[in-house]
Structures are given as C-alpha cells and as structure tokens.
Scaffold this motif. Structure first.
Motif, PDB file in Angstrom:
ATOM      1  N   GLU A  73       0.851  -1.185   0.000  1.00 18.74           N
ATOM      2  CA  GLU A  73       0.000   0.000   0.000  1.00 18.74           C
ATOM      3  C   GLU A  73       0.888   1.236   0.000  1.00 18.74           C
ATOM      4  N   GLU A  74       0.381   2.285  -0.573  1.00 23.29           N
ATOM      5  CA  GLU A  74       1.158   3.519  -0.674  1.00 23.29           C
ATOM      6  C   GLU A  74       1.459   4.095   0.704  1.00 23.29           C
ATOM      7  N   SER A  75       0.469   4.099   1.574  1.00 23.66           N
ATOM      8  CA  SER A  75       0.692   4.669   2.898  1.00 23.66           C
ATOM      9  C   SER A  75       0.533   3.586   3.948  1.00 23.66           C
ATOM     10  N   GLY A  76       1.587   3.294   4.636  1.00 23.66           N
ATOM     11  CA  GLY A  76       1.518   2.338   5.726  1.00 23.66           C
ATOM     12  C   GLY A  76       1.510   0.894   5.292  1.00 23.66           C
ATOM     13  N   GLY A  77       2.132   0.560   4.168  1.00 24.05           N
ATOM     14  CA  GLY A  77       2.147  -0.810   3.701  1.00 24.05           C
ATOM     15  C   GLY A  77       2.839  -1.746   4.658  1.00 24.05           C
ATOM     16  N   SER A  78       3.855  -1.262   5.371  1.00 22.13           N
ATOM     17  CA  SER A  78       4.561  -2.125   6.316  1.00 22.13           C
ATOM     18  C   SER A  78       4.294  -1.698   7.758  1.00 22.13           C
ATOM     19  N   ALA A  79       3.294  -0.860   7.976  1.00 22.16           N
ATOM     20  CA  ALA A  79       2.981  -0.374   9.314  1.00 22.16           C
ATOM     21  C   ALA A  79       2.224  -1.446  10.095  1.00 22.16           C
ATOM     22  N   SER A  80       2.342  -1.394  11.410  1.00 23.34           N
ATOM     23  CA  SER A  80       1.631  -2.353  12.255  1.00 23.34           C
ATOM     24  C   SER A  80       0.147  -2.007  12.290  1.00 23.34           C
ATOM     25  N   SER A 120      -0.656   1.026  14.595  1.00 28.66           N
ATOM     26  CA  SER A 120      -0.450   2.366  14.033  1.00 28.66           C
ATOM     27  C   SER A 120      -1.492   2.675  12.960  1.00 28.66           C
ATOM     28  N   ARG A 121      -1.952   1.659  12.230  1.00 31.75           N
ATOM     29  CA  ARG A 121      -3.022   1.895  11.255  1.00 31.75           C
ATOM     30  C   ARG A 121      -4.311   2.311  11.954  1.00 31.75           C
ATOM     31  N   VAL A 122      -4.647   1.624  13.060  1.00 34.21           N
ATOM     32  CA  VAL A 122      -5.859   1.960  13.801  1.00 34.21           C
ATOM     33  C   VAL A 122      -5.747   3.360  14.386  1.00 34.21           C
ATOM     34  N   ALA A 123      -4.571   3.700  14.920  1.00 32.95           N
ATOM     35  CA  ALA A 123      -4.384   5.042  15.476  1.00 32.95           C
ATOM     36  C   ALA A 123      -4.549   6.100  14.386  1.00 32.95           C
ATOM     37  N   GLY A 124      -4.047   5.813  13.197  1.00 32.35           N
ATOM     38  CA  GLY A 124      -4.213   6.753  12.088  1.00 32.35           C
ATOM     39  C   GLY A 124      -5.666   6.932  11.701  1.00 32.35           C
ATOM     40  N   LEU A 125      -6.416   5.821  11.678  1.00 32.58           N
ATOM     41  CA  LEU A 125      -7.839   5.917  11.351  1.00 32.58           C
ATOM     42  C   LEU A 125      -8.609   6.665  12.437  1.00 32.58           C
ATOM     43  N   GLU A 126      -8.251   6.424  13.699  1.00 31.21           N
ATOM     44  CA  GLU A 126      -8.917   7.150  14.783  1.00 31.21           C
ATOM     45  C   GLU A 126      -8.632   8.645  14.697  1.00 31.21           C
ATOM     46  N   ASP A 127      -7.390   9.002  14.388  1.00 28.19           N
ATOM     47  CA  ASP A 127      -7.056  10.427  14.254  1.00 28.19           C
ATOM     48  C   ASP A 127      -7.812  11.062  13.095  1.00 28.19           C
ATOM     49  N   ALA A 128      -7.988  10.308  12.006  1.00 27.82           N
ATOM     50  CA  ALA A 128      -8.672  10.861  10.844  1.00 27.82           C
ATOM     51  C   ALA A 128     -10.152  11.108  11.123  1.00 27.82           C
ATOM     52  N   GLN A 129     -10.761  10.298  11.988  1.00 30.15           N
ATOM     53  CA  GLN A 129     -12.189  10.430  12.271  1.00 30.15           C
ATOM     54  C   GLN A 129     -12.486  11.076  13.621  1.00 30.15           C
TER      55      GLN A 129
END
Length: 130
Positions: free
Chosen positions: A72-79, A82-91
C-alpha cells in the motif's frame, strides 16, 4: 485489339474469376486456459476458441498476477496498531470529545485535545534532544 485494351480485358477477366470473401466474421470468440494435456474445447457452430496452455502444476494455484500483494502507498509495512491510530485520528473530529462544532458533544473534548497535544510535543522534544 490494342495492347492497353488487351491488358484491361485480361485484368477484368481475372478479377471476375476471384471467389468472394466470407461475408461475416464469426460472432463469438472464446479465450480459455487449459492445463497439462487437457484438450481444447470444441467450437460450436460459428465460434473461434483460443486456448492458452499452462503446465499441470499451475492448475490449482492462484494466478500469477494475484499471488503477490502490492504494498500500500501509505503504511504498507505499518503495524495494525499504528493503522488503527491513524484511522482514529482521521475520524476524531466527528466523535464526542473532539473539541469541534462537528458531531454530537464535539465541544466536550477540548481539555483532552490540549493534553494530547502536550504529550505529542513532549515526545517530539525527547526525540530531538541529544
């Protein structure tokens, strides 16, 4: 007859004896993949069948174009954390305690937002210090 008229007569006689081409091309064309020594399917009526032959070992495998998962372009190798934290910050701005005028009880989270900002600034300062 003169020579030019003789050449024209011969050309017209040759053109009139040429058989007509097929009127219509086949209505259906089928492309299929066969494996090992399997025969290609027989055409039915006015049909063209194009067969691609693969080795027997490929019969039950996922096709090559789907075997590797593209990063994936953003966060392809992220845990996942960190993906969940990014989604929570976005919403976050649409949820209660968001310190915004958007969403229900958005005005209630201003103190939490200040504390979160303070922790982030403190964390960044620790990383920057030698």
């Amino acid at each position: 007859m003169t020579r030019p008229s003789l050449a024209i007569a011969i050309a017209l006689a040759t053109l009139s004896s040429v058989p007509a081409q097929a009127a219509d091309p086949p209505k259906t064309t089928t492309t299929t993949t066969v494996f090992g020594n399997d025969p290609c399917p027989k055409p039915r009526g006015d049909e063209i069948i194009v067969c691609a032959r693969e080795p027997e070992g490929e019969r039950y495998r996922i096709p090559k174009q789907f075997r590797t998962k593209p990063r994936e372009e953003s966060g392809g190798s992220a845990s996942w954390a960190s993906r969940v934290a990014g989604l929570e910050d976005a919403q976050r701005f649409t949820r209660p305690n968001s310190c915004t005028a958007i969403g229900s009880n958005g005005q209630t989270g201003c103190t939490q937002a200040m504390i979160r900002q303070w922790f982030l600034e403190r964390h960044m300062a620790k990383d920057l210090l030698p």
